[in-house]
Design an enzyme around this catalytic site. Structure first.
Site, PDB file in Angstrom:
ATOM      1  N   HIS A   1       0.876  -1.187   0.000  1.00 45.16           N
ATOM      2  CA  HIS A   1       0.000   0.000   0.000  1.00 45.16           C
ATOM      3  C   HIS A   1       0.908   1.229   0.000  1.00 45.16           C
ATOM      4  O   HIS A   1       1.710   1.415  -0.910  1.00 45.16           O
ATOM      5  CB  HIS A   1      -0.929  -0.068   1.207  1.00 45.16           C
TER       6      HIS A   1
ATOM      7  N   HIS B   1      -1.235  -0.133 -12.256  1.00 45.76           N
ATOM      8  CA  HIS B   1      -2.267  -0.068 -11.229  1.00 45.76           C
ATOM      9  C   HIS B   1      -3.533  -0.663 -11.828  1.00 45.76           C
ATOM     10  O   HIS B   1      -3.953  -0.286 -12.922  1.00 45.76           O
ATOM     11  CB  HIS B   1      -2.528   1.370 -10.789  1.00 45.76           C
TER      12      HIS B   1
ATOM     13  N   ASP C   1       3.296   5.954  -6.815  1.00 47.19           N
ATOM     14  CA  ASP C   1       4.427   5.709  -5.916  1.00 47.19           C
ATOM     15  C   ASP C   1       5.746   6.041  -6.609  1.00 47.19           C
ATOM     16  O   ASP C   1       6.658   6.595  -5.992  1.00 47.19           O
ATOM     17  CB  ASP C   1       4.419   4.252  -5.451  1.00 47.19           C
TER      18      ASP C   1
END
Length: 377
Positions: A242, A280, A321
């Site tokens: 996460h 993603h 990220d």
């Protein structure tokens, strides 16, 4: 995971192309660009088979429930955010567009369904960082009032107070009342980075029903304080799958510095590891948050090369990220900056979902499907 073409997927599902694309945008079917033709997409065989199986009869309730836990059907209704056609929306507002002008406080007002709040400067020790955030939230969770039976205005004021405590814990104190992004930039002695930090905070404030948000909603559904909901979210966020994913990007960047970007990417793949910070499932054509953020600062050459080589080798684009790690490197921010920005931003989203959950007045209490030894009578 196997991949098939759109034609094969449509033949298996027996649906129109619009239905296929709608299922992709809702996260029900994973998709990725076709390496042999970037204009085309490939679709997850596993997801296609799962949806096709529904046509052979109504699924058992336990099957439906199990599949919702893993990128499946929606679990609960919300008015806070959604991802449609590869775009992220906050109460109908395009998050990428909001990031060009709004700050975290303005987004808090939007997501909480009220006026722009002020995050008060709270008393605290001057050793800001993630450990301090855990400590502060733990103290508040142990002493704050439960949320049951408390009015709308009181709860919104409580949410602002919790954000004040989180901001103080992560960004330290300041003599003047600055916005959250300005406080972070001042704390890190990088005033020139204030605007890009602002953009990142807005883009990360909310992201539908992710693991940490679900954790926050479960906590507050018991009547626990808002601070406890944020603490639950923070505990969940820290996992490497996460919010902690950016740390893996640091390892890849370090390897790229020693070996070169191409060798570093190949080494990661040859070891059987998924390339960190690429792709993603909710954005089959690329993480819109990363695309937006990466256009507003000069990406360091190392990260630019990693983005090109990584996409060429795995067929996935850099995600948020990756963008956070590249931003930290470009602006000279500390190693913990991506996680701190993620935590501060997402606290606003956790509180939005907590406030919404309180309004439902219901306890989130799923049932387990027992698969152990048969009970002895």
């Amino acid at each position: 995971m196997g991949w098939i073409t759109a034609e094969q997927a449509l033949q298996r599902l027996g649906t129109k192309p619009q239905t296929l694309y709608a299922n992709v945008s809702r996260g029900r079917i994973a998709a990725k660009p076709d390496a042999s033709d970037p204009r085309r997409s490939l679709y997850s065989t596993e997801d296609i088979e799962r949806l096709a199986s529904r046509q052979h009869g109504r699924r058992k309730a336990e099957t439906v429930a199990a599949q919702t836990m893993a990128w499946g059907d929606p679990v609960l209704p919300t008015t806070i955010s959604t991802i449609e056609d590869g775009r992220l929306y906050y109460r109908g507002e395009d998050a990428a567009k909001l990031s060009r002008m709004a700050d975290l406080e303005a987004v808090a007002g939007l997501l909480w369904g009220g006026k722009r709040p002020r995050f008060p400067i709270m008393a605290g020790e001057d050793n800001p960082g993630l450990p301090q955030a855990f400590t502060v939230l733990g103290r508040l969770a142990a002493s704050d009032m439960p949320t049951l039976g408390r009015g709308h205005a009181v709860l919104h004021a409580d949410a602002a107070r919790v954000m004040g405590a989180v901001t103080r814990a992560l960004a330290g104190t300041t003599a003047t009342e600055l916005a959250a992004h300005e406080r972070l930039a001042r704390h890190w002695h990088r005033p020139e980075a204030a605007d890009i930090i602002r953009r990142a905070l807005v883009l990360l404030a909310e992201h539908e029903l992710n693991a940490s948000t679900f954790s926050a909603r479960i906590t507050v559904s018991t009547g626990a304080p808002l601070s406890a909901a944020v603490l639950s979210g923070l505990c969940t966020l820290g996992g490497p799958l996460h919010g902690g994913a950016a740390a893996a990007m640091d390892e890849l960047a370090e390897a790229a510095t020693r070996l070169g970007p191409e060798q570093a990417v190949q080494l990661s793949l040859r070891r059987g590891r998924a390339l960190p910070c690429f792709g993603h499932r909710l954005y089959p054509h690329g993480d819109v948050r990363a695309a937006e953020l990466l256009t507003h600062f000069e990406v360091p050459p190392l990260y630019r090369d990693l983005a090109v080589i990584g996409e060429a080798l795995v067929g996935e684009r850099p995600n948020i990220d990756f963008a956070l790690a590249a931003m930290a490197a470009a602006c000279g921010l500390p190693a913990a900056a991506p996680m701190i920005i993620f935590t501060l931003a997402r606290s606003v989203g956790w509180l939005a979902h907590a406030l919404e959950q309180i309004e439902t007045g219901s306890l989130i209490r799923p049932r387990a499907r027992y698969v152990g030894p048969a009970p002895a009578y």
